[in-house]
Design a protein around this motif. Structure first.
Motif, PDB file in Angstrom:
ATOM      1  N   THR A  53       0.816  -1.222   0.000  1.00  0.00           N
ATOM      2  CA  THR A  53       0.000   0.000   0.000  1.00  0.00           C
ATOM      3  C   THR A  53       0.843   1.262   0.000  1.00  0.00           C
ATOM      4  OG1 THR A  53      -1.533  -1.307   1.365  1.00  0.00           O
ATOM      5  CG2 THR A  53      -2.089   0.988   1.044  1.00  0.00           C
ATOM      6  N   GLN A 108       0.711  12.508   4.920  1.00  0.00           N
ATOM      7  CA  GLN A 108       1.293  11.652   3.892  1.00  0.00           C
ATOM      8  C   GLN A 108       2.819  11.698   3.963  1.00  0.00           C
ATOM      9  OE1 GLN A 108      -0.219  12.828   0.051  1.00  0.00           O
ATOM     10  NE2 GLN A 108      -2.198  11.847   0.357  1.00  0.00           N
ATOM     11  N   LEU A 190      -2.927   2.091  -5.291  1.00  0.00           N
ATOM     12  CA  LEU A 190      -2.706   3.244  -4.411  1.00  0.00           C
ATOM     13  C   LEU A 190      -1.218   3.509  -4.211  1.00  0.00           C
ATOM     14  CD1 LEU A 190      -5.386   2.636  -1.631  1.00  0.00           C
ATOM     15  CD2 LEU A 190      -5.293   4.583  -3.188  1.00  0.00           C
ATOM     16  N   GLU A 194      -1.768   7.244  -6.390  1.00  0.00           N
ATOM     17  CA  GLU A 194      -2.951   7.482  -5.569  1.00  0.00           C
ATOM     18  C   GLU A 194      -3.990   8.332  -6.291  1.00  0.00           C
ATOM     19  OE1 GLU A 194      -4.017   9.765  -1.417  1.00  0.00           O
ATOM     20  OE2 GLU A 194      -2.173   8.567  -1.493  1.00  0.00           O
ATOM     21  N   SER A 197      -5.980   6.375  -8.778  1.00  0.00           N
ATOM     22  CA  SER A 197      -6.925   5.504  -8.077  1.00  0.00           C
ATOM     23  C   SER A 197      -8.154   6.289  -7.631  1.00  0.00           C
ATOM     24  CB  SER A 197      -6.251   4.868  -6.863  1.00  0.00           C
ATOM     25  OG  SER A 197      -5.132   4.115  -7.250  1.00  0.00           O
ATOM     26  N   ARG A 198      -7.925   7.520  -7.168  1.00  0.00           N
ATOM     27  CA  ARG A 198      -9.044   8.374  -6.765  1.00  0.00           C
ATOM     28  C   ARG A 198      -9.949   8.680  -7.957  1.00  0.00           C
ATOM     29  NH1 ARG A 198      -8.632  11.573  -2.350  1.00  0.00           N
ATOM     30  NH2 ARG A 198      -6.358  11.698  -2.600  1.00  0.00           N
ATOM     31  N   TYR A 202     -12.046   5.101  -6.249  1.00  0.00           N
ATOM     32  CA  TYR A 202     -11.679   4.502  -4.967  1.00  0.00           C
ATOM     33  C   TYR A 202     -11.361   5.597  -3.945  1.00  0.00           C
ATOM     34  CZ  TYR A 202     -11.186   0.288  -7.783  1.00  0.00           C
ATOM     35  OH  TYR A 202     -11.419  -0.759  -8.629  1.00  0.00           O
ATOM     36  N   ASP A 203     -11.694   5.336  -2.701  1.00  0.00           N
ATOM     37  CA  ASP A 203     -11.429   6.269  -1.607  1.00  0.00           C
ATOM     38  C   ASP A 203     -10.082   5.916  -0.974  1.00  0.00           C
ATOM     39  OD1 ASP A 203     -11.309   7.825   0.648  1.00  0.00           O
ATOM     40  OD2 ASP A 203     -13.278   7.245   1.431  1.00  0.00           O
ATOM     41  N   PRO A 204      -9.014   6.672  -1.259  1.00  0.00           N
ATOM     42  CA  PRO A 204      -7.694   6.316  -0.730  1.00  0.00           C
ATOM     43  C   PRO A 204      -7.645   6.246   0.795  1.00  0.00           C
ATOM     44  CG  PRO A 204      -7.477   7.929  -2.485  1.00  0.00           C
ATOM     45  CD  PRO A 204      -8.933   7.823  -2.172  1.00  0.00           C
ATOM     46  N   TYR A 205      -8.324   7.171   1.454  1.00  0.00           N
ATOM     47  CA  TYR A 205      -8.299   7.200   2.919  1.00  0.00           C
ATOM     48  C   TYR A 205      -8.878   5.909   3.494  1.00  0.00           C
ATOM     49  CZ  TYR A 205      -9.092   8.837   7.711  1.00  0.00           C
ATOM     50  OH  TYR A 205      -9.095   8.959   9.079  1.00  0.00           O
ATOM     51  N   ARG A 207      -9.341   2.996   1.995  1.00  0.00           N
ATOM     52  CA  ARG A 207      -8.545   1.826   1.599  1.00  0.00           C
ATOM     53  C   ARG A 207      -7.256   1.731   2.408  1.00  0.00           C
ATOM     54  NH1 ARG A 207     -10.996  -1.938  -2.018  1.00  0.00           N
ATOM     55  NH2 ARG A 207     -12.664  -0.796  -3.077  1.00  0.00           N
ATOM     56  N   LYS A 208      -6.605   2.859   2.629  1.00  0.00           N
ATOM     57  CA  LYS A 208      -5.379   2.853   3.431  1.00  0.00           C
ATOM     58  C   LYS A 208      -5.685   2.481   4.879  1.00  0.00           C
ATOM     59  CE  LYS A 208      -2.714   6.302   0.829  1.00  0.00           C
ATOM     60  NZ  LYS A 208      -2.103   7.649   0.907  1.00  0.00           N
TER      61      LYS A 208
END
Length: 314
Positions: A53, A108, A190, A194, A197-198, A202-205, A207-208
């Motif tokens: 990730t 980040q 991601l 990232e 992917s957004r 997809y919701d990076p927050y 998923r992370k």
């Protein structure tokens, strides 16, 4: 043979070899391999966050320590059996990762690394100062009679080995399934890009956060197992060193590879073990090995094999 069949055959063969080791290895190496498998499970969890990730954390000792003390204090202060204590340690690691992730993932890169390190250091100091519960530097020694699971004495060499093997095997199979699933592909996306992917929805927050919680569950399970199998719960096992070690194991074996954490943990463990027999500067030997690795195999052992020959290796 298809790539999928080769992947499963390789990993099941590795597990078969480890299972055979329980019968073939002498007592000294049974203990060592049990410890390596527990620590490799911890490193597998770290690899989910970092290798797959892209979350470079220096706070995983907090999750390992949560599992360690979640199990150890439940046995020590509540008289819990090994089974419930192990489950408590697993959940403590995941819950701690979730709490840290909710806050730390608002940052980040280097900022994320520093924030996770601060959380881990706060956890370490909490352990040191709450001596009535944690016994601080002295730690908690778990009595032998409390280290019994399903009728097996986990302080004995063979049951301890196979308990560690069961934990490692479950972690390996689950990780292999995860990284080859659609969710695993999203984690890799991601890591690589990232923003793209957004854009794909997809919701990076989220998923992370999910990846960090899964990583914390692995760390918590490994921490609980360490305490129950080896009978000791101490502050040193929740120090910054135990945030750096899984990173080194993953880098040595190959970040973003399923078996890489085990290869890295095994090699570093025995490198320190054998070099300690001939010199007091064993860490210098490890440092030289890591420098050579960075120079000649910057993607780690299995990462380099995948890059050059085994393209199908997950």
């Amino acid at each position: 043979m298809s790539a999928g069949a080769r992947i499963w055959a390789l990993h099941l063969a590795a597990l078969a070899l480890l299972a055979a080791g329980g019968v073939l290895l002498p007592a000294y190496h049974l203990t060592n391999f049990a410890k390596v498998m527990v620590l490799a499970t911890y490193a597998m969890g770290y690899n989910i966050a970092f290798g797959y990730t892209g979350l470079l954390s220096l706070g995983h000792a907090l999750f390992f320590g949560a599992g360690l003390y979640g199990a150890g204090m439940l046995v020590q202060h509540a008289g819990a059996a090994a089974g419930p204590a192990a489950i408590a340690g697993l959940l403590a690691g995941g819950a701690m990762a979730g709490v840290v992730g909710l806050l730390a993932l608002r940052t980040q890169g280097v900022a994320f690394m520093i924030v996770t390190l601060m959380f881990a250091q706060a956890g370490y100091l909490t352990i040191l100062y709450n001596t009535a519960w944690t016994r601080g530097d002295e730690g908690i020694v778990i009595a032998r009679e409390a280290r019994v699971l399903l009728g097996f004495d986990l302080s004995a060499d063979l049951p301890r080995y196979f308990a560690a093997f069961a934990l490692f095997a479950a972690g390996l199979v689950l990780k292999l399934w995860l990284v080859r699933s659609p969710s695993g592909r999203v984690m890799i996306a991601l890591r690589e890009n990232e923003e793209r992917s957004r854009m794909l929805g997809y919701d990076p927050y989220a998923r992370k956060l999910a990846a960090l919680v899964i990583s914390g569950l692995y760390a918590g399970a490994a921490g609980a197992a360490y305490g129950l199998l080896f009978g000791y719960v101490g502050a040193s096992l929740a120090s910054t060193q135990y945030s750096i070690l899984p990173l080194l194991w993953v880098l040595l074996g190959g970040a973003g590879t399923v078996l890489g954490p085990f290869v890295g943990a095994l090699l570093m463990f025995y490198l320190i073990d054998y070099s300690s027999a001939v010199t007091t500067a064993s860490l210098l030997v490890v440092g030289v090995a890591l420098v050579l690795l960075v120079l000649f195999a910057p993607k780690g052992i299995l990462g380099t094999l995948r890059e050059r020959w085994l393209k199908w290796l997950p």
